[in-house]
Design an enzyme around this catalytic site. Sequence first.
Site, PDB file in Angstrom:
ATOM      1  N   CYS A 264      -2.307 -12.285   6.927  1.00 11.05           N
ATOM      2  CA  CYS A 264      -1.069 -12.506   7.690  1.00 11.05           C
ATOM      3  C   CYS A 264      -1.262 -12.593   9.194  1.00 11.05           C
ATOM      4  O   CYS A 264      -1.000 -13.636   9.798  1.00 11.05           O
ATOM      5  CB  CYS A 264      -0.070 -11.386   7.376  1.00 11.05           C
ATOM      6  SG  CYS A 264       0.523 -11.402   5.674  1.00 11.05           S
ATOM      7  N   PHE A 265      -1.717 -11.510   9.820  1.00 10.21           N
ATOM      8  CA  PHE A 265      -1.761 -11.484  11.279  1.00 10.21           C
ATOM      9  C   PHE A 265      -2.562 -12.645  11.883  1.00 10.21           C
ATOM     10  O   PHE A 265      -2.084 -13.300  12.813  1.00 10.21           O
ATOM     11  CB  PHE A 265      -2.326 -10.155  11.776  1.00 10.21           C
ATOM     12  CG  PHE A 265      -1.416  -8.976  11.578  1.00 10.21           C
ATOM     13  CD1 PHE A 265      -0.152  -9.115  11.005  1.00 10.21           C
ATOM     14  CD2 PHE A 265      -1.809  -7.700  11.950  1.00 10.21           C
ATOM     15  CE1 PHE A 265       0.690  -8.026  10.810  1.00 10.21           C
ATOM     16  CE2 PHE A 265      -0.980  -6.599  11.765  1.00 10.21           C
ATOM     17  CZ  PHE A 265       0.260  -6.766  11.194  1.00 10.21           C
TER      18      PHE A 265
END
Length: 427
Positions: A264-265
């Site tokens: 995600c990040f």
Amino acid sequence: MKVSVIGSGYVGLVTGMGFVKLGNEVIFVDVDERKVKMINNAEPPIYEEGLEELMGEFKGKYRATKDYHEAILNSDVTFIAVGTPSKEDGSIDLKYVKEASKSIGEALQEKEDYHVVVVKSTVLPGTTEEVVKPILEKHSGKKAFEDFGLAMNPEFLREGVALKDFLNPDRIVIGVQDDRTRKILGELYAPINAPKFFTDIKTAEMIKYASNAFLATKISFANEIGNICKKLGIDSWKVFEGVGLDHRISPHFFKTGIGWGGSCFPKDTKALIRKAEELGEDPIIIKAAVEVNKKQPLKLIELLKKHVPNLKGRKVGVLGLAFKPNTDDVRETRAYVIIKELLDEGAKVIAYDPQAMENFKRFYPDVGEKIEYVNSPDDVLRDTDAVLIVTEWSEFEELDYSEKIVIDGRRVRAAEKGAKIYEGVCW
């Protein structure tokens, strides 16, 4: 309610099994025949705490197929939970979302009942209405918000505790336009005791990106302070223990170390930067967070070379390959950057991870095939000149580090107390 989920990766499988746990029937759709067979045999194709037990307990309440028509015609709500990887320029790749939307649209053409399509995949603001909606309408011959429902429902699941997060979330964000869809999704999520935040579709999309960008920035900020603390002989964890007591700030995501990875990040910050630049904005803070994170894992190598200046031919152990504990996910793991640098320095790498060794070997063949994998963490300690701690698996707290040089990227207390020579990256 009858639910179908397109995509059976970390988000799709956890979401689907979460709905099963809440009393719904679920059909998973995946193009991967191996995943379909495993799910139908109650075998999770990924490692996630509690998932195997849940699949065994509720076998018969869910099934998997490659057939979109079977899934759509036998469900009331469909969640799109396919991957949205990064392109080389950092922009989001929507090919899987587009393919899923086309197949859903073709199946909707045959359905008379009102059906709700929910985008669960992380997509930039505007994607649901400007990309997914036209594809669904084109291939179904129907009109969104009238003939079928369309919504955006971002996920906020932390790998390793994703099932707990699904069932006990901080909030449920639902982007909707029509009242009928709002009512259906309200009923679906009714058993979960958490705030339901209804908003427009584009805002729901942005909430996900803003959340991830802030959390990534918080970690990078902590690591930047941590690097200063290291040079001043200050324990950064104590610093942020004090900082976190401020109710305006909170202590979460202040564990200094070697930075963030995962699915995600990294991709979400890149995509948001790219989108901002397309809009004529320069997201300085998010760019800085990414830059700090890029350099952070190499701090381990710098500290190692203080004690072992020449790594050529030396055996270096790596404890942990997953990007975080309690998962087998190696996407954007800090271990890759560290191991690549070790190999470039001529070191021989011996690695262990409780769940992620096969995935690491498969995802990163350029380095994964050049290192030695062992069956236990004790083998790493026995056969190496120095050890790097990259993932904070709980079992690493049970080891005897007394004869080792240990460079710790995650604050494993047993190593800190017991190693012959110990260095923490930010403490």
